[in-house]
Design a protein around this motif. Structure first.
Motif, short mmCIF file in Angstrom:
data_model
loop_
_atom_site.label_atom_id
_atom_site.label_comp_id
_atom_site.label_asym_id
_atom_site.label_seq_id
_atom_site.Cartn_x
_atom_site.Cartn_y
_atom_site.Cartn_z
N GLU A 1 0.83 -1.20 0.00
CA GLU A 1 0.00 0.00 0.00
C GLU A 1 0.87 1.25 0.00
O GLU A 1 0.58 2.23 -0.71
CB GLU A 1 -0.91 -0.02 1.23
CG GLU A 1 -1.95 1.08 1.25
CD GLU A 1 -3.13 0.79 0.35
OE1 GLU A 1 -4.13 1.53 0.46
OE2 GLU A 1 -3.07 -0.15 -0.47
N ILE A 2 1.95 1.23 0.78
CA ILE A 2 2.87 2.37 0.80
C ILE A 2 3.54 2.55 -0.56
O ILE A 2 3.66 3.66 -1.08
CB ILE A 2 3.93 2.17 1.90
CG1 ILE A 2 3.25 2.11 3.28
CG2 ILE A 2 4.96 3.29 1.86
CD1 ILE A 2 4.18 1.66 4.39
N LYS A 3 3.95 1.44 -1.16
CA LYS A 3 4.58 1.51 -2.49
C LYS A 3 3.63 2.10 -3.52
O LYS A 3 4.05 2.87 -4.40
CB LYS A 3 5.03 0.11 -2.93
CG LYS A 3 6.22 -0.45 -2.15
CD LYS A 3 6.57 -1.81 -2.68
CE LYS A 3 7.76 -2.41 -1.94
NZ LYS A 3 8.09 -3.78 -2.46
N LYS B 1 3.56 5.82 -3.15
CA LYS B 1 4.82 6.42 -3.57
C LYS B 1 4.95 6.47 -5.10
O LYS B 1 5.64 7.34 -5.64
CB LYS B 1 6.01 5.63 -2.98
CG LYS B 1 6.27 5.90 -1.51
CD LYS B 1 7.37 5.04 -0.98
CE LYS B 1 8.72 5.37 -1.62
NZ LYS B 1 9.22 6.71 -1.27
N MET C 1 -0.32 7.76 3.54
CA MET C 1 0.84 6.87 3.52
C MET C 1 1.51 6.84 4.89
O MET C 1 1.97 5.79 5.35
CB MET C 1 1.84 7.32 2.45
CG MET C 1 3.03 6.39 2.29
SD MET C 1 4.13 6.87 0.94
CE MET C 1 4.88 8.34 1.64
N THR D 1 -0.46 4.63 7.16
CA THR D 1 -0.24 3.24 6.77
C THR D 1 1.10 2.74 7.26
O THR D 1 1.23 1.61 7.78
CB THR D 1 -0.32 3.11 5.24
OG1 THR D 1 -1.57 3.61 4.77
CG2 THR D 1 -0.17 1.66 4.79
N LEU D 2 2.13 3.59 7.12
CA LEU D 2 3.46 3.22 7.60
C LEU D 2 3.46 3.00 9.10
O LEU D 2 4.06 2.03 9.59
CB LEU D 2 4.46 4.32 7.22
CG LEU D 2 5.90 4.16 7.77
CD1 LEU D 2 6.52 2.86 7.27
CD2 LEU D 2 6.75 5.36 7.37
N HIS E 1 2.09 -0.30 9.99
CA HIS E 1 3.03 -1.38 9.71
C HIS E 1 4.12 -1.44 10.76
O HIS E 1 4.51 -2.52 11.21
CB HIS E 1 3.64 -1.17 8.32
CG HIS E 1 4.58 -2.28 7.92
ND1 HIS E 1 4.19 -3.60 7.89
CD2 HIS E 1 5.89 -2.26 7.56
CE1 HIS E 1 5.21 -4.35 7.51
NE2 HIS E 1 6.25 -3.57 7.31
N LEU F 1 12.00 0.88 0.79
CA LEU F 1 11.11 2.01 0.53
C LEU F 1 11.86 3.34 0.53
O LEU F 1 11.26 4.39 0.28
CB LEU F 1 10.00 2.06 1.60
CG LEU F 1 8.96 0.94 1.54
CD1 LEU F 1 8.10 0.95 2.80
CD2 LEU F 1 8.07 1.08 0.30
#
Length: 231
Positions: free
Chosen positions: A166-168, A171, A184, A187-188, A191, A208
């Protein structure tokens, strides 16, 4: 001819239908029977005046019937069908679920529910990640919270990388907005809070482009992880 007589004539014509030719006469053509026709119409009007029940009968036939009041009220009060939030294992993906999972009690309740059939919960979580609209960030954040709660019950390789992917995805977006950047970041953080493998977490963050700095904690237990922005 009076209004009452005119109404009587129309009612008589509507019920019996035998004098339609009177309405379709070619008025431009002279007719020797005009006086006789008028006399006939007058007699018809007199007949209707003496039989008023025929007027009501004709109205029942010719006027459109109104819908029953119950049906009319039901249609007026009926609203368009509500759009239901998608669910994972019977748990709605909405703001209420996000707020519920922000507390330990809410997480524990959801975990008990998922633990009754973990394979079904895992299957639905994976399916939701595949089909949920990428632009629907509120429902995706609810899905993130459910994923974090489930990962504490059972690890799965595909589910473990869902937050990283999801982060990727964010980005890769060209010129993403501040709202997407904040998304983001949340989300990070989820994680960081849920990944128990420290070596894997460091590797993922480096991939990342996010350097990781581990700060020693004076308290017993796991040391908190923090990140510095890329210089």
């Amino acid at each position: 001819m009076s209004v009452t007589k005119g109404l009587g004539v129309l009612a008589f014509l509507g019920v019996f239908g035998g004098f339609h030719y009177l309405l379709n006469l070619d008025r431009s053509a002279p007719s020797p029977l005009v006086e006789e026709d008028q006399k006939l119409i007058q007699e018809m009007a007199v007949f209707i005046q003496h039989h008023p029940e025929m007027v009501s009968e004709n109205r029942n036939i010719s006027e459109p019937r109104a819908e029953p009041r119950a049906n009319a009220v039901a249609q007026a009060d009926s609203a368009p069908p509500a759009v239901h939030d998608p669910e994972v294992f019977g748990i709605a993906l909405n703001r209420q679920t996000i707020e519920k999972l922000s507390s330990p009690e809410g997480v524990a309740e959801i975990q008990v529910r998922m633990s009754r059939n973990p394979q079904a919960a895992l299957s639905e979580l994976k399916q939701a990640w595949k089909i949920l609209d990428p632009a629907d960030t509120e429902r995706r954040e609810a899905l993130q919270e459910l994923t974090v709660a489930f990962r504490k019950l059972q690890n799965d390789p595909e589910l473990d990388v869902s937050l990283v992917e999801e982060i990727k995805q964010v980005k890769r977006e060209p010129g993403f907005s501040d709202a997407r950047l904040e998304y983001m970041g949340r989300t990070l953080q989820r994680h960081l809070n849920s990944e128990g493998n420290e070596a894997l977490l460091t590797e993922q963050l480096q991939a990342l482009g996010i350097p990781r700095v581990v700060v020693e904690s004076p308290e017993a237990g796991r040391a908190p992880a923090s990140t510095d922005p890329v210089k």
